[in-house]
Design an enzyme around this catalytic site. Sequence first.
Site, PDB file in Angstrom:
ATOM      1  N   GLU A 187     -10.725  -5.751  -8.790  1.00 58.18           N
ATOM      2  CA  GLU A 187     -10.200  -7.104  -8.050  1.00 58.18           C
ATOM      3  C   GLU A 187     -10.380  -6.689  -6.503  1.00 58.18           C
ATOM      4  OE1 GLU A 187      -6.230  -8.386 -10.217  1.00 58.18           O
ATOM      5  OE2 GLU A 187      -6.085  -6.535  -9.226  1.00 58.18           O
TER       6      GLU A 187
ATOM      7  N   VAL B 246     -11.222  -4.093   6.265  1.00 55.55           N
ATOM      8  CA  VAL B 246     -11.599  -3.977   7.713  1.00 55.55           C
ATOM      9  C   VAL B 246     -10.748  -3.087   8.339  1.00 55.55           C
ATOM     10  CG1 VAL B 246     -12.442  -4.495   9.896  1.00 55.55           C
ATOM     11  CG2 VAL B 246     -13.182  -5.739   7.992  1.00 55.55           C
ATOM     12  N   LEU B 247      -9.260  -3.579   8.019  1.00 57.18           N
ATOM     13  CA  LEU B 247      -8.228  -2.437   8.988  1.00 57.18           C
ATOM     14  C   LEU B 247      -8.154  -1.254   7.997  1.00 57.18           C
ATOM     15  CD1 LEU B 247      -5.128  -5.228   9.070  1.00 57.18           C
ATOM     16  CD2 LEU B 247      -6.661  -4.001  11.007  1.00 57.18           C
ATOM     17  N   ARG B 248      -8.335  -1.269   6.592  1.00 59.04           N
ATOM     18  CA  ARG B 248      -8.322  -0.121   5.980  1.00 59.04           C
ATOM     19  C   ARG B 248      -9.529   0.910   6.424  1.00 59.04           C
ATOM     20  NH1 ARG B 248      -6.403   0.804   0.792  1.00 59.04           N
ATOM     21  NH2 ARG B 248      -6.640  -1.373   0.196  1.00 59.04           N
TER      22      ARG B 248
ATOM     23  N   ASP C 235     -13.718   2.841  22.941  1.00 59.02           N
ATOM     24  CA  ASP C 235     -14.909   2.250  23.824  1.00 59.02           C
ATOM     25  C   ASP C 235     -14.689   0.866  23.947  1.00 59.02           C
ATOM     26  OD1 ASP C 235     -17.543   2.234  25.257  1.00 59.02           O
ATOM     27  OD2 ASP C 235     -17.963   1.193  23.394  1.00 59.02           O
TER      28      ASP C 235
ATOM     29  N   GLU D 233     -10.887   2.083  27.299  1.00 61.57           N
ATOM     30  CA  GLU D 233     -11.900   1.705  28.271  1.00 61.57           C
ATOM     31  C   GLU D 233     -11.736   0.088  28.707  1.00 61.57           C
ATOM     32  OE1 GLU D 233     -16.657   1.781  29.181  1.00 61.57           O
ATOM     33  OE2 GLU D 233     -15.868   1.033  27.406  1.00 61.57           O
TER      34      GLU D 233
ATOM     35  N   GLU E 227       0.962  -1.217   0.028  1.00 65.40           N
ATOM     36  CA  GLU E 227      -0.043  -0.118   0.032  1.00 65.40           C
ATOM     37  C   GLU E 227       0.854   1.254   0.241  1.00 65.40           C
ATOM     38  OE1 GLU E 227      -3.408   0.097  -0.074  1.00 65.40           O
ATOM     39  OE2 GLU E 227      -3.931  -2.087   0.335  1.00 65.40           O
TER      40      GLU E 227
ATOM     41  N   GLY F 115     -12.943  -7.647  -4.416  1.00 67.86           N
ATOM     42  CA  GLY F 115     -14.209  -7.149  -4.189  1.00 67.86           C
ATOM     43  C   GLY F 115     -14.478  -5.460  -4.330  1.00 67.86           C
ATOM     44  N   LYS F 116     -13.716  -4.708  -4.935  1.00 65.58           N
ATOM     45  CA  LYS F 116     -13.778  -3.518  -5.046  1.00 65.58           C
ATOM     46  C   LYS F 116     -14.566  -3.091  -6.547  1.00 65.58           C
ATOM     47  CE  LYS F 116     -10.657  -2.949  -1.937  1.00 65.58           C
ATOM     48  NZ  LYS F 116      -9.224  -2.787  -2.710  1.00 65.58           N
TER      49      LYS F 116
END
Length: 634
Positions: free
Chosen positions: A131, A347-349, A370, A425, A76, A133-134
Site C-alpha cells: 500500500e 518526504v517527512l518520514r 543550510d 542559516e 505511526e 507506494g511501498k
Amino acid sequence: MKSSDAETTGPLLLSLALGARLAPSERTMADQEGSITVPDFSSLLQMDPYLKPFEQDLKRRHEHLQKLLFQLEETEGGFDQFTRSYRSFGVQRQPDNSLFFKEWAPGAEALFLTGDFNDWNKFSHPYAKKEFGKWELILPPKHDGSPAVDHNSKLKVVVHTNDGQRIYRISPWAKYVAREGKAVIYDWVHWDPPHPYIHIHPRPKKPTSLRIYEAHVGIASPEPKVASYSNFTTNVLPRIKDLGYNCIQLMAIMEHVYYACFGYQITSYFAASSRYGTPDELKQLIDVAHSMGIVVLLDVVHSHASKNTEDGLNRFDGTDSCFFHSPPRGEHSLWDSRLFNYSSWEVLRFLLSNLRWWMEEYRFDGFRFDGVTSMLYHHHGIGTGFSGDYNEYFGLHVDEDSLVYLMLANHILHTLYPDCITIAEDVSGMPALCRGVQEGGLGFDYRLAMAIPDKWIQILKELKDEDWNMGDIAFTLTNRRYGEKCIAYAESHDQALVGDKTLAFWLMDKEMYTNMSTLIPMSPIIDRGIQLHKMIRLLTHGLGGEGYLNFIGNEFGHPEWLDFPREGNNQSYHYARRQFNLLDTDHLRYCQLYAFDRDMNRAEDKYGWLAAPPVYIPCRTAIVLANEEIDYCY
C-alpha cells in the site's frame, strides 16, 4: 470540536504527540474559534509586540504543527517510531540473517533488486507491491546461514516506469555509496561490517558559550589531495582543542557526487561521504572529539537536492516528483537543484529519519541547517531585499509547509535530545526563528549573524582606515533580535571561496607570500594587517552574538582562497587544502595570529562573555545651556 472540548480533551491528546503532558495553565489557552493555541504565546508577544498583528498567522502555523504531531501519534505510533524509519527502509539484516528490502516508489510499475549477489540479473528478485507506494523484498540467508548480500558488494534498484522505461537507481536510504577509480557514477555499496565501530565516549554537555570551528575534512591537510577522516582525527582535532573551540561544524559530510559543490548538492542523504574514508572512521572522529569535550554539528542540507538521477534522489521512481514538487515549483532556478515536497508524508518520514540517523548512528550533537531562507519563502529569497518590515515574514509568499517542517524537526530533536543544538542559516531575519516552538517560534537555538562578515568586507573594500565609523561597526555587531541567539563570525567558508578574499588577504594581499618571516623587518602592510586581523576578530567575538564561528585555517590568516578541483582549474588541488605547515614553521608570523585566536577563546572560556545576558546601559546625557537642561538621551 467544540470550544469546551478544545480546552481540555484536545490539548490533552496533543500532549501525547508533543512528548510531554501540558501544564494546566496551557490547557486553557484556546482562541476565540476554539482551535488549539500556542502554550506560551503571550511570552512571545510580550517580548516582541510587533508580532501582535500577525497573531493568527503564528497560531495557524502552530496548529498545523500540532495536527501533524497528532497524526503521527495516531498513524505511526508517535514521532519516536516515525523518525526511526531508517530501521525498516533500505536494507535491513534480520536476526536470522535474512535481508529485508523496502522502498517508496509511488510512480513505479515494478521494482527489482540486482547486484553482485545475483550476477546482476535484472528480473530474478522482484519487490512485492504494498500500500501507499511501498515495495518490499525478503532475501533468505545463504545455505551457510550468512546474509545473501555480502558486506561491500554492489546493489542497484531496477525501476520499471509507467511509460515503459527501465532505469537503475540507488536506494534513497543507502548507508554507503562509492565510486571506483575515475568512474563518474557512484555505486550503492552494501555496508554491513562484521565488527562495526562502537562509540566509547558519551556526548559532552551542551556548551554555555558556543565557540565553533567550521571545518571541511577533505581540505584539512597541506597536501594537494582529498584528506581523510583519520587525518582529521589525528592531526586537526588536537589543534581545535588547543585553540579553545568547543564545537566543530563539519561541512560536506552527506554524500555529494560533485566535490566542487562544497557539499551542497546532496545525492545520498544517509551516506557519509566515502571520498574521506569509511563510516567507521567518521564515527571514530566524532568519538575522539567527544573525548576532548568537543560537540560536533553536521552541516545538513534539507533545503534542496542534487538533480542527479542515477546516483541521486531525482526521478527515483521515474516521475518528476516523488520526493520533490513537480516543476516549476520543484526546481531552484539559481542552484539548479530539486526542492522537496514538505507536505508529503513520506518526504517527512525521509527527512526526519535522516536527522535521527545522523544523531543516533554517528552521534552528532546537532545541525547547522543550510539554506533556511530558501525554505521559508516561495520566492526562495531570489531578487528579494529584506527590509525588516514584518509583512515580509507573513502572507502567501511564505512557504508554510517547509516552515512547519522546520518547527517539527526542531521540536522532535529538542524533545529527544535536550542538549541538541540547531543553527539556522537565514538572511531574511524571520522573527521568532530562534524562539521555542511552544511560544510559536521555529525552535532554532541560534541563527547566523550573516550581516557581520559583509560589513567587514565592505569596510576593507571601500574605506580608508581613518574613515572607519566605530559607531556604525558597533551597531552592526549588536543589531540583532532581542531574545534570539546569534552566531557571530568575521568570515566563514563563504568569504574563503575563489572569487572572494579572506580577511587576511584583503588586509595583506601578496605580501603574505614575501613578508611574513620574522627573519626580516616587518613591513607596514604586514604590521597593519596582523593588528587589524586581531582587532576585527576580537570585536566580532566580543559584541557579535551569543556564539562565535571561525572557518578552518582562518584563525592563522590562511594566505589563499579556497577552490576545489574542477575543469576551470585543470582539476587542481592546490587551493583545496589548508597549509598547516605554515603554522608549524616557527619563523613565520602565522603562529602569532594562531596564538591570538587561542588566547581569545581561552579568555572567553574564563570570563564567558558569549553566554552573558544582554546588558541595557541607559545613557542619560544632559545638554545644559545657560544652566537650563534642554534635552535627554535615554
